[in-house]
Design a protein around this motif. Sequence first.
Motif, short mmCIF file in Angstrom:
data_model
loop_
_atom_site.label_atom_id
_atom_site.label_comp_id
_atom_site.label_asym_id
_atom_site.label_seq_id
_atom_site.Cartn_x
_atom_site.Cartn_y
_atom_site.Cartn_z
N ARG A 52 23.13 -26.71 20.43
CA ARG A 52 22.49 -25.39 20.51
C ARG A 52 21.75 -25.03 19.22
N GLY A 76 24.99 -6.79 31.84
CA GLY A 76 25.82 -6.39 30.71
C GLY A 76 26.56 -7.59 30.11
N ASP A 77 27.17 -7.37 28.96
CA ASP A 77 27.91 -8.44 28.30
C ASP A 77 29.04 -8.96 29.18
N SER A 78 29.40 -10.24 28.98
CA SER A 78 30.60 -10.77 29.60
C SER A 78 31.76 -10.57 28.63
N GLN A 79 32.95 -10.31 29.20
CA GLN A 79 34.14 -10.15 28.36
C GLN A 79 34.89 -11.47 28.35
N VAL A 80 35.45 -11.81 27.20
CA VAL A 80 36.20 -13.05 27.08
C VAL A 80 37.64 -12.74 26.68
N HIS A 133 32.75 -11.36 34.11
CA HIS A 133 31.32 -11.06 34.11
C HIS A 133 31.06 -9.63 34.53
N PHE A 139 36.53 -10.20 23.47
CA PHE A 139 35.33 -10.71 22.80
C PHE A 139 34.19 -10.43 23.76
N LEU A 140 33.07 -9.97 23.25
CA LEU A 140 31.92 -9.73 24.13
C LEU A 140 30.84 -10.75 23.83
N VAL A 141 30.27 -11.32 24.88
CA VAL A 141 29.19 -12.30 24.71
C VAL A 141 28.08 -11.95 25.68
N PRO A 142 26.85 -12.39 25.40
CA PRO A 142 25.75 -12.11 26.33
C PRO A 142 26.09 -12.66 27.72
N GLN A 143 25.60 -12.02 28.72
CA GLN A 143 25.89 -12.39 30.11
C GLN A 143 25.81 -13.90 30.33
N ILE A 144 26.79 -14.45 31.07
CA ILE A 144 26.86 -15.90 31.19
C ILE A 144 26.15 -16.43 32.44
N LEU A 145 26.60 -16.04 33.61
CA LEU A 145 25.99 -16.59 34.83
C LEU A 145 24.93 -15.62 35.35
N GLU A 146 23.83 -16.19 35.83
CA GLU A 146 22.77 -15.31 36.32
C GLU A 146 22.94 -14.96 37.79
N ASN A 147 23.60 -15.86 38.53
CA ASN A 147 23.69 -15.60 39.97
C ASN A 147 25.12 -15.77 40.48
N ALA A 148 26.05 -15.28 39.74
CA ALA A 148 27.45 -15.43 40.16
C ALA A 148 27.72 -14.55 41.37
N PHE A 198 26.64 -21.20 46.89
CA PHE A 198 25.36 -20.92 46.22
C PHE A 198 25.21 -21.85 45.04
#
Lengths: 98, 497
Positions: free
Chosen positions: A17, B142-146, B135, A89-98, B271
Amino acid sequence: MVELSNEDVRKVASLARLKLSDAEIEHFAQQLGGVLQYVHVLDELDVSDIEPMAHAVDISNVLRDDETTPSLPREDALANAPKTDGRYFLVPQILENA
Amino acid sequence: MEYTTVIGLEVHVQLLTKSKLFCGCENLFNPDNPNVQTCPVCLGLPGALPVMNREAFRLSLKTSLALNLQIAQSSKWDRKQYYYPDLPKAYQISQYDLPYSSEGCVEITVPSTGKTRRVGLFRAHLEEDAGKNIHDESGRGGDSQVDLNRCGTPLLEIVSKPDIRSAEEARVFLEELRLLLWYIEVSDCNMQEGSLRCDANVNLHVQHNGETVATPIVEIKNLNSFRGVEAALEYEIRQQAKKFEADPEGYRIGKVPKATHGWNADRGVTFEQRGKEEAADYRYFPDPDLCPVTVSDDEIAEIRATLCEFPASRRHRYVSKLGLSDDVAGVIIDQGRRYADYFEAVASECGDGKQAANWMTQDVQRELNERKVEITEFSIPAAVLGTLLKQIVAGEITVKSGREVFIVLLTEGDDGSELETSRVNEIIAEKGLKVEQDTGKIESIIDTVVTRNEKAAEDVRAGKLQAVGPLIGQVMRELKGADASAVRQMIIDRLTK
């Protein structure tokens, strides 16, 4: 002479990355190529009769008993998080089409 | 269109240890309290070193023995590198080329065909679980929580061979595997809590113009219910058949890349998933922080001795030895090992498997459901219930009286009494429930009742057998413990012979 192509460097960078400029790719291809070449010296040894090792130290079965120890308080666990809501912990959105 | 369905499953099972695989953090499903079960090791902080949990490895060996897997004398752990927010080290400690066990099988019986099939297993290996991402479902990005509570939990990966031939077989395989692992107590296999998860690989081998051609393999990720596995595979099989019919030259393995799908249970569709597999290049290498683990034959023998009888074998025994139907045997087995143990103790005490099974599936089950407790918390010990049923089997008391005693036992047990088997006969005596064996006494009561009810007696003599009911009722009132059908017969004999 071990050659490391710019393509190789681009792939390794993307797996790690890392975004590199063309100049940097050129630069690292040379540097990493040099490192590989240095390690390549080992190829001079004939190891065909030597059994591969799974570990550098010849020990095995280092196990611990199944006992719990205190965990970190949540605020300590989250202390270095770039972003948190105090619970997660907050991270930018992971899946676009979950 | 003629085709064979080819399915292989990859099952992940969390092991029932107290602590995590490489650190002392608690191994506990705790979604309401995120990020309270972490430490420098499972957070992947610099300098922290993992140490293998002995119990996790022991449970892994136990599982492999139950799955007929060969155990390697020596195995090692490797780093599987990928970036994902639930994996703070950016590598998962897993096993690559030297898993601790390989080549096994599970036998399944498929309900729709009644056939027994053997599903091969490639391997089982021990690795660490990742954390959990939650998610944002608002659609606003919005942000994902971990939550890293789960990070580092011991996880077994069991990989089947592509031996499964239908969606139904896949479900049955998973059900049997779950039951087995639950019985040998290596995992609670709770699918809602994610202790058992499944990925499925599926494609079709189609007969096309005289040759067999394969459709591209689709992997369906994160199936977390038996019904989900079956439904997702049925859907995917239909999709592949459609796609092949539409494009028999193009929709083939090798021409279309392997796809990863998710399963939407609400909409009943799979999907296309964009995920970490996009550039699957894990660059495995041996983890220098962990040493290899070796196993001796003695250790294997020791663990083998801790295995219990497997559910499939028990189910078979209940049918062949105790005379239960397949369905009833299955119902009892599916309630778990402790329930089956209780049933067996009751059956052996009363000497009648069917009677024991009836009581387990009706009376006992009803009370457990009402109290929302497990069989291990049930207040009537198996020996006491067995003693009660023994009286019924021997004809000493009626089933109806048995229910009365059962309720008394239950009340006393729930009130905290330690019930002894002798209590059964005490209650029978206190309530005078013993079936009257003295036919002379029964006959004299019948005589009295008949004399009191001339009209009804006349009707019975005239062949109106429904008139016998009130007579039976009166006799039964006089006799506390009596077998109503025997009394009925005696009254009819008395009046018509």
